[in-house]
Scaffold this active site. Sequence first.
Site, PDB file in Angstrom:
ATOM      1  N   LYS A 192      28.947   0.232   7.193  1.00 30.99           N
ATOM      2  CA  LYS A 192      30.335   0.222   6.693  1.00 30.99           C
ATOM      3  C   LYS A 192      30.574   1.503   5.902  1.00 30.99           C
ATOM      4  O   LYS A 192      30.055   1.677   4.803  1.00 30.99           O
ATOM      5  CB  LYS A 192      30.610  -0.978   5.782  1.00 30.99           C
ATOM      6  CG  LYS A 192      32.114  -1.096   5.508  1.00 30.99           C
ATOM      7  CD  LYS A 192      32.478  -1.763   4.209  1.00 30.99           C
ATOM      8  CE  LYS A 192      32.569  -0.882   3.025  1.00 30.99           C
ATOM      9  NZ  LYS A 192      33.686   0.087   3.001  1.00 30.99           N
ATOM     10  N   GLY A 245      26.252   3.904  -4.251  1.00 32.35           N
ATOM     11  CA  GLY A 245      27.555   3.718  -4.890  1.00 32.35           C
ATOM     12  C   GLY A 245      27.400   3.330  -6.343  1.00 32.35           C
ATOM     13  O   GLY A 245      26.432   3.721  -7.008  1.00 32.35           O
ATOM     14  N   SER A 246      28.356   2.524  -6.817  1.00 31.31           N
ATOM     15  CA  SER A 246      28.417   2.206  -8.248  1.00 31.31           C
ATOM     16  C   SER A 246      27.422   1.105  -8.635  1.00 31.31           C
ATOM     17  O   SER A 246      26.997   0.321  -7.784  1.00 31.31           O
ATOM     18  CB  SER A 246      29.825   1.728  -8.596  1.00 31.31           C
ATOM     19  OG  SER A 246      30.105   0.531  -7.897  1.00 31.31           O
ATOM     20  N   GLY A 250      26.364  -2.360  -6.794  1.00 35.24           N
ATOM     21  CA  GLY A 250      24.909  -2.550  -6.675  1.00 35.24           C
ATOM     22  C   GLY A 250      24.492  -3.939  -7.159  1.00 35.24           C
ATOM     23  O   GLY A 250      23.660  -4.609  -6.536  1.00 35.24           O
ATOM     24  N   GLU A 267      20.966   3.177  -4.376  1.00 32.05           N
ATOM     25  CA  GLU A 267      21.049   4.478  -5.049  1.00 32.05           C
ATOM     26  C   GLU A 267      22.353   4.449  -5.836  1.00 32.05           C
ATOM     27  O   GLU A 267      23.432   4.456  -5.254  1.00 32.05           O
ATOM     28  CB  GLU A 267      21.029   5.580  -3.983  1.00 32.05           C
ATOM     29  CG  GLU A 267      20.583   6.906  -4.534  1.00 32.05           C
ATOM     30  CD  GLU A 267      21.732   7.694  -5.094  1.00 32.05           C
ATOM     31  OE1 GLU A 267      22.099   7.434  -6.266  1.00 32.05           O
ATOM     32  OE2 GLU A 267      22.244   8.545  -4.377  1.00 32.05           O
ATOM     33  N   CYS A 302      25.971  12.114  -7.398  1.00 34.88           N
ATOM     34  CA  CYS A 302      25.109  11.208  -8.160  1.00 34.88           C
ATOM     35  C   CYS A 302      24.107  11.952  -9.047  1.00 34.88           C
ATOM     36  O   CYS A 302      23.829  11.538 -10.162  1.00 34.88           O
ATOM     37  CB  CYS A 302      24.373  10.286  -7.204  1.00 34.88           C
ATOM     38  SG  CYS A 302      23.461  11.169  -5.938  1.00 34.88           S
ATOM     39  N   GLU A 402      28.744   7.395 -16.324  1.00 31.13           N
ATOM     40  CA  GLU A 402      28.814   8.330 -15.199  1.00 31.13           C
ATOM     41  C   GLU A 402      30.296   8.607 -14.948  1.00 31.13           C
ATOM     42  O   GLU A 402      31.027   7.731 -14.476  1.00 31.13           O
ATOM     43  CB  GLU A 402      28.173   7.706 -13.947  1.00 31.13           C
ATOM     44  CG  GLU A 402      28.146   8.668 -12.791  1.00 31.13           C
ATOM     45  CD  GLU A 402      27.520   8.097 -11.524  1.00 31.13           C
ATOM     46  OE1 GLU A 402      27.868   6.977 -11.150  1.00 31.13           O
ATOM     47  OE2 GLU A 402      26.671   8.790 -10.922  1.00 31.13           O
TER      48      GLU A 402
HETATM   49  P1  NDP Z   1      31.886   1.694  -5.034  1.00 32.41           P
HETATM   50  O1  NDP Z   1      30.525   1.353  -5.474  1.00 32.41           O
HETATM   51  O2  NDP Z   1      32.972   0.674  -5.169  1.00 32.41           O
HETATM   52  O3  NDP Z   1      31.902   2.165  -3.489  1.00 32.41           O
HETATM   53  C1  NDP Z   1      30.766   2.486  -2.727  1.00 32.41           C
HETATM   54  C2  NDP Z   1      30.783   1.728  -1.399  1.00 32.41           C
HETATM   55  O4  NDP Z   1      30.718   0.325  -1.650  1.00 32.41           O
HETATM   56  C3  NDP Z   1      32.047   1.950  -0.572  1.00 32.41           C
HETATM   57  O5  NDP Z   1      31.764   1.900   0.816  1.00 32.41           O
HETATM   58  C4  NDP Z   1      32.875   0.732  -0.946  1.00 32.41           C
HETATM   59  O6  NDP Z   1      33.880   0.461  -0.015  1.00 32.41           O
HETATM   60  C5  NDP Z   1      31.793  -0.331  -0.980  1.00 32.41           C
HETATM   61  N1  NDP Z   1      32.166  -1.550  -1.675  1.00 32.41           N
HETATM   62  C6  NDP Z   1      33.044  -1.719  -2.688  1.00 32.41           C
HETATM   63  N2  NDP Z   1      33.111  -3.015  -3.047  1.00 32.41           N
HETATM   64  C7  NDP Z   1      32.247  -3.692  -2.245  1.00 32.41           C
HETATM   65  C8  NDP Z   1      31.878  -5.062  -2.114  1.00 32.41           C
HETATM   66  N3  NDP Z   1      32.408  -6.019  -2.886  1.00 32.41           N
HETATM   67  N4  NDP Z   1      30.965  -5.399  -1.171  1.00 32.41           N
HETATM   68  C9  NDP Z   1      30.418  -4.453  -0.374  1.00 32.41           C
HETATM   69  N5  NDP Z   1      30.757  -3.153  -0.432  1.00 32.41           N
HETATM   70  C10 NDP Z   1      31.645  -2.762  -1.367  1.00 32.41           C
HETATM   71  O7  NDP Z   1      32.318   3.004  -5.800  1.00 32.41           O
HETATM   72  P2  NDP Z   1      33.782   3.432  -6.233  1.00 32.41           P
HETATM   73  O8  NDP Z   1      34.412   4.024  -5.044  1.00 32.41           O
HETATM   74  O9  NDP Z   1      34.515   2.319  -6.900  1.00 32.41           O
HETATM   75  O10 NDP Z   1      33.454   4.520  -7.363  1.00 32.41           O
HETATM   76  C11 NDP Z   1      33.294   4.071  -8.704  1.00 32.41           C
HETATM   77  C12 NDP Z   1      32.144   4.750  -9.370  1.00 32.41           C
HETATM   78  O11 NDP Z   1      30.936   4.492  -8.631  1.00 32.41           O
HETATM   79  C13 NDP Z   1      32.216   6.255  -9.414  1.00 32.41           C
HETATM   80  O12 NDP Z   1      32.997   6.675 -10.488  1.00 32.41           O
HETATM   81  C14 NDP Z   1      30.764   6.615  -9.571  1.00 32.41           C
HETATM   82  O13 NDP Z   1      30.396   6.480 -10.923  1.00 32.41           O
HETATM   83  C15 NDP Z   1      30.041   5.568  -8.760  1.00 32.41           C
HETATM   84  N6  NDP Z   1      29.676   6.066  -7.403  1.00 32.41           N
HETATM   85  C16 NDP Z   1      28.425   6.558  -7.237  1.00 32.41           C
HETATM   86  C17 NDP Z   1      28.070   7.102  -6.039  1.00 32.41           C
HETATM   87  C18 NDP Z   1      26.714   7.699  -5.841  1.00 32.41           C
HETATM   88  O14 NDP Z   1      26.558   8.658  -5.077  1.00 32.41           O
HETATM   89  N7  NDP Z   1      25.666   7.151  -6.459  1.00 32.41           N
HETATM   90  C19 NDP Z   1      29.005   7.161  -4.902  1.00 32.41           C
HETATM   91  C20 NDP Z   1      30.297   6.552  -5.171  1.00 32.41           C
HETATM   92  C21 NDP Z   1      30.591   6.042  -6.388  1.00 32.41           C
HETATM   93  P3  NDP Z   1      35.325   1.142  -0.179  1.00 32.41           P
HETATM   94  O15 NDP Z   1      35.133   2.546  -0.657  1.00 32.41           O
HETATM   95  O16 NDP Z   1      35.860   1.078   1.181  1.00 32.41           O
HETATM   96  O17 NDP Z   1      36.038   0.299  -1.197  1.00 32.41           O
END
Ligand code: NDP
Length: 502
Positions: A192, A245-246, A250, A267, A302, A402
């Site tokens: 996804k 992601g966040s 996580g 991660e 990140c 972050e």
């Molecule tokens: P998210 O953690 O929400 O997004 C990362 C991925 O998870 C996207 O594909 C998102 O989908 C998906 N996702 C969101 N909600 C769900 C869920 N309930 N179940 C399964 N998958 C889900 O990050 P954000 O976009 O909200 O960013 C917020 C913060 O996260 C940033 O400010 C940063 O601090 C951190 N972040 C860290 C990253 C890293 O590289 N470690 C990368 C991105 C964010 P969709 O985007 O389609 O909603």
Amino acid sequence: MVASIKPKRDELGLSEGLMLIDGTWSAAQDEQTWEHRHPATAELVAGFPIAGPADVDRAVRAARRAFDQGPWPRARATERIRVLRRVADLVREHGDELLALQALDNSVPLTFGSVYATSPAFLADVFDHHAGWVDKLAGQTLPPYQGGDHMVMTLREPVGVVGAVIPWNAPLMLAVQKLAPALAAGCTVVVKPSEYATFAVLRLIRLIEEAGLPAGVLNVVTGPGEPTGDALINHPLVDKLSFTGSRAVGRRIMTAAASTFKRVTLELGGKSPAVVFPDADVGTAAAITMGTVTMGLSGQVCLAPTRALVHRDVADEFLAMAEMIGSMVSYGNPFDPAVTSSPLINTRQLDRVLGLIETGQAEGARLVCGGTRSDGELAEGNFVTPAVFTDVSNDMTIAREEIFGPVLSVIPFTDEDEAVRIANDTEYGLAATVWTSDLKRAMRMTRAIRAGTVGINGYQLEPHAAFGGFQQSGLGREGGQPAIEAYTELKTVLFPLTDEMM
Ligand code: NDP
């Protein structure tokens, strides 16, 4: 106004997105779509299908069938190697197209996308690296505990169906870090991508498919975290979840994993320190630290070294250089070769970053430069001018959260012990950099800092080296042998050869 991205979109001949399920590209079952707006211009780029639980279920069942009955997990090693090496070649051939699509997704400028870890050459090398593991995924042969002739050995087998959830900041690189080891290990996958970065990942999936994967091995569902991501992470037929992601998502992934004891690799970002000693090349330390926090992805990285721990004796020199680098960042249309950095991904992220900058000032940090929303011709996009804070103490919100924007916090220290204490005073632990010309100090600091990667006088990701976090920066590693092993289960084989033991 920033030049329209429309000509590029038309030139690339994009049709609206489709999903790959069981070897067929199709729309979502209930025909729901969402619209993607470009973060630099707010223009409508395209619409994509929103996969609901029924679509996700079809994709997971296809991956399950391909794993339980299909040829991929049982293929000869040479066959898997051939396909992965072909993917690497296709990624190299179509590199410019992939970068252009990524720029339509998240506005990462082409000038940055073609450099090192985000470059097509690096992405291709990750596939080549994991292709090299396919016929070397060895177990062990152990000496028999009970003596005699019997054999004890271990085998590595693919873990099963993988659910891979990709974020928007470096969608190609983060997809490849999951797909290459998962496919090399013989797993089947449902991916996804983020709703904010779908184009480039869809094209990558087409290239992987074209390389000769059997139907059902690789599936992609598009849509937001909810309902699409949520349906994937909670699906009982998924064996492993791999996520970048966040921390908030996580945690949801760990909770979802608990119901059926799915394996997880997470991660989750960081608040990485760059520790600058007076014996370092302070100008280079400041240029690279500020460059990593502001150029290219605008701090949406990140491993960005967003806490600069700088010895008091060189703090002024560091600040002057950081400010100068900040003034060199140029924003705009990602296809313009003069543009060096990107907008924030969406207005939610824009509001969050501006809010944290306000909080920093309210808590007593001094904003030396930047930190405002760009106006004039950049006003339609989510641009924030590169910000440097000084007089930051490590208990302030901007030193703990972050931020994921172009914001550097400079925190002074007096001696090595204090530097270690501040560096480790964080809930994260993804990466750190130590800037010094003293080798013994570099090694002492490397041992003392609790982080998954420590760079001495700079760092780069390596396709063959493990990358991941201590503490709340995640679980497990991507890259290298630990990554591919994380897509396997270990099976112990007991083989009694002596009659009396049978
Ligand atoms: P998210 O953690 O929400 O997004 C990362 C991925 O998870 C996207 O594909 C998102 O989908 C998906 N996702 C969101 N909600 C769900 C869920 N309930 N179940 C399964 N998958 C889900 O990050 P954000 O976009 O909200 O960013 C917020 C913060 O996260 C940033 O400010 C940063 O601090 C951190 N972040 C860290 C990253 C890293 O590289 N470690 C990368 C991105 C964010 P969709 O985007 O389609 O909603």
